[in-house]
Scaffold this active site. Structure first.
Site, mmCIF file in Angstrom:
data_model
loop_
_atom_site.group_PDB
_atom_site.id
_atom_site.type_symbol
_atom_site.label_atom_id
_atom_site.label_comp_id
_atom_site.label_asym_id
_atom_site.label_seq_id
_atom_site.Cartn_x
_atom_site.Cartn_y
_atom_site.Cartn_z
ATOM 1 N N SER A 160 66.208 24.678 86.281
ATOM 2 C CA SER A 160 66.047 26.103 85.988
ATOM 3 C C SER A 160 65.696 26.454 84.559
ATOM 4 O O SER A 160 65.476 27.627 84.251
ATOM 5 C CB SER A 160 67.309 26.861 86.387
ATOM 6 O OG SER A 160 67.459 26.912 87.787
ATOM 7 N N LYS A 162 69.796 35.369 79.860
ATOM 8 C CA LYS A 162 69.784 35.327 81.330
ATOM 9 C C LYS A 162 71.005 36.066 81.870
ATOM 10 O O LYS A 162 72.107 35.918 81.329
ATOM 11 C CB LYS A 162 69.797 33.857 81.760
ATOM 12 C CG LYS A 162 69.699 33.628 83.260
ATOM 13 C CD LYS A 162 69.729 32.118 83.561
ATOM 14 C CE LYS A 162 69.561 31.822 85.034
ATOM 15 N NZ LYS A 162 69.560 30.357 85.307
ATOM 16 N N SER A 183 65.611 29.130 87.898
ATOM 17 C CA SER A 183 66.250 30.403 88.078
ATOM 18 C C SER A 183 66.205 31.283 86.831
ATOM 19 O O SER A 183 66.450 32.474 86.919
ATOM 20 C CB SER A 183 67.718 30.183 88.457
ATOM 21 O OG SER A 183 68.398 29.505 87.427
#
Lengths: 422, 422
Positions: free
Chosen positions: B163, B70, B139
């Protein structure tokens, strides 16, 4: 090399009263630094022209306050090198929140202050303003020395073992290690996420209290009690007290007598076994995390690293997850035990270091008297004002219950005042 | 756009047995990404040639495993942009420890994966591989979608609200949110230091368990139990269950029946008031910290920030230290209460989201069913395998006591197997 320290509370008061201006204070400070820092080694970088102009025009209660940030705090306008050759010239994109919050209150970040490599043990070239042949302590070497030298009215540092309280003691300034996580470590190079604690330095305890109050928006700058009546202060006798040098033992006694004369009841507190045990697991706890936090640096840039930090990281890499989990458990038990110390005492009075700053710049001294309180997370305030036989400062620490930071600062301020009177 | 996911355990086994090579797996993966990611939007950056060569030559148990990080994890060889225009092209100096540790085990970091802005709520352009008109969740949007698309055999993400678990549920992959602080958040952009938790994605639960075990050096990849006999599973009925969509309610029921058929005793657990209260303080807790963590960005680069993250930060700036301290207290009470849930249950079975991935890329969905467990820090594993009426995946979460991560993963793997058989 020692100069009259800058009193943050005086600067704030004088500017408020129109007796001086932020511009005048900052110009005089920068001149003093220009003249003296070549010999002292407080700064790794000075603020660029654009930042000086911005700071001179800043509004807010800390306008005109020259502030130094240990060079493990990210700054958007100056490199952040973590005391490491790996990070030479490294320029972060954003300020660490503590710096940004200080600027938002008007503070002028006049420079980044020297830190031991990754805030571990490999020393900086910084000298102790009270005697240039002695260490200023570490790892927040530049921040403590910068306040003692009269270059800074406030500074931030970090403590993972004893890196705020010890240099404050060695340099004869006030040092405040807040309750764990009261101030964000965001944007600060991590060594050990269970231990790294942001702290502050200023000339005196009321100065550091006001600084911390304004940065945090918390009521940390209570008026200190006029005397100690009604207070019970614990003389905490630990398993490592036999390491104390005579100068520090004498200072401890002097401070105890001063606080007793101010009306406090003194009690003896013998260290519980669970807290001796907590002190002993500092190394596996810290080093396991450091070996992960600096995994990239250790594995890809080993040749650029100092021997002391590598020794800690290599040890950390040999600690197993099970040993680490055991250490965390011991720390958790210690934190609970620390709370019980305050059932009968408002605060503890303990030595800030083994003794005064040792001779030589080859070592930053020993954190033996600090690391327990880093593990437990209790607020600690170094009270300056006493001296060893050789004239170097020695400090005592006021410790309070977790979260009682305002009380630690108030009691420390009261003690500081009493020591100044005596 | 959905392809056969890459099974990490298969890759490891096949390479070990000499049936394929890391070079072959990585070449095929990069070709697949080259062909398809233009439409899907999983990656913000792909590994440069030097890193590809290093990864192709890497040794270790994860050699040949295509891994996505990420884009809030610092990487030394690719920009790290935090999904923010402020950080366009920003190049960190070092890998975040989780990336460095994955590389040290041989993993190939094939790219940085799309994240909502600062891992908050402003969405990425990433599409759900199961239906490009639906959000992949957030996210950790790119990490979940990349695994679902067959681009990645493993990926890391972060969870501050929901997330990790929510995008895993929306994308039909295994997601593992470890016990709080089991994996270091060092080198990861901070949003809320009390909540930010590093987590992992893989095609199935045994895949994510092996990945986490190898990165941590911990025994997280226990052989799952063959059945559920002797286990007591709690159906945790929360104060927000009336938000559940019929598809998720049905999937919850299906999973409960599957686990009962496997021999478990099911019990009903009504949410204690202290845990409903803990869920409710998520916003002040998170946002107060985010407003400090991103103080520099909010005050100096406001025009470059999205409306959803600004709304959270502006709220956070209005939370007082007293309100924040109250929230921390409520969270602490909640953490203790969460422990008591496991006095009579080995694990809880709860929904991973309100329903399947909503239509539109304008929102990444709701974290209502995840954020309590982020606050309490309990390990959570999203179990894929069930579907809504429209064919999109819906996941269930196994929650265990703090620190019992291996048990959560083992029970989740068992449930996953049962759902596949049914």
């Amino acid at each position: 090399m020692s100069a009259a320290p800058l009193r943050l509370t005086d600067i704030v008061r004088d500017i408020e009263a129109g007796r001086t201006t932020p511009q005048a204070v900052l110009a005089a400070t920068n001149e003093r630094i220009d003249a003296g820092d070549g010999a002292l080694g407080v700064f790794t970088h000075r603020a660029p022209e654009t930042s000086r102009a911005e700071a001179a025009a800043a509004k807010g209660p800390l306008a005109g306050v020259p502030f130094g940030a240990k060079d493990v705090f990210d700054s958007f306008d100056m490199p952040t090198e973590h005391g490491s050759a790996i990070y030479r010239g490294h320029q972060p994109a954003a300020d660490a929140p503590v710096i940004a919050l200080a600027r938002a209150q008007g503070a002028a970040i006049v420079g980044k202050t020297a830190t031991t490599e990754f805030a571990s043990l490999d020393p900086t070239p910084t000298r102790n303003p009270h005697n240039p042949d002695h260490t200023p302590g570490g790892s927040s070497s530049g921040s403590a020395a910068g306040v003692a030298a009269g270059y800074l009215a406030g500074a931030c540092g970090t403590q993972t073992g004893g890196s705020v309280i010890r240099p404050a003691s060695f340099c004869g300034v006030a040092g405040y290690k807040p309750s764990f996580r009261l101030f964000p470590t965001v944007g600060v190079k991590t060594y050990s996420w269970s231990l790294d604690t942001v702290g502050f330095f200023a000339a005196t305890v009321p100065d550091v209290a006001l600084l911390a109050a304004l940065i945090s928006g918390r009521p940390l700058a209570d008026t200190p009690p006029a005397d100690a009546s009604g207070l019970t202060i614990g003389l905490y006798r630990s398993a490592v007290d036999d390491l104390l040098e005579p100068d520090m033992a004498a200072a401890w006694d002097t401070a105890a007598r001063a606080i007793e004369a101010a009306g406090a009841k003194l009690i003896e507190i013998a260290e519980p076994a669970s807290l001796s045990a907590a002190r002993e697991i500092h190394a596996p706890l810290q080093n396991f995390e450091a070996a992960q936090a600096l995994f990239h640096e250790r594995t890809r840039h080993r040749a650029l690293m100092g021997p002391k930090v590598l020794e800690q990281l290599d040890h950390g890499a040999s600690v197993t997850p099970e040993e680490y989990d055991d250490a965390r458990r011991t720390a958790r038990i210690g934190r609970k035990a620390a709370t019980t110390l305050f059932e009968n005492a408002d605060a503890l009075l303990v030595p800030s270091a083994i003794g005064a700053a040792p001779y030589s710049l080859g070592s930053t001294g020993d954190a033996m008297f600090n690391k327990l309180w880093t593990i437990t997370g209790n607020p600690c305030v170094n009270v300056p004002g006493l001296h060893a036989a050789n004239g170097l400062p020695v400090g005592l620490t006021i410790v309070t219950r977790f979260g009682r930071d305002a009380r630690a600062l108030a009691i420390a301020a009261m003690l500081e005042q009493r020591l100044a009177v005596d």
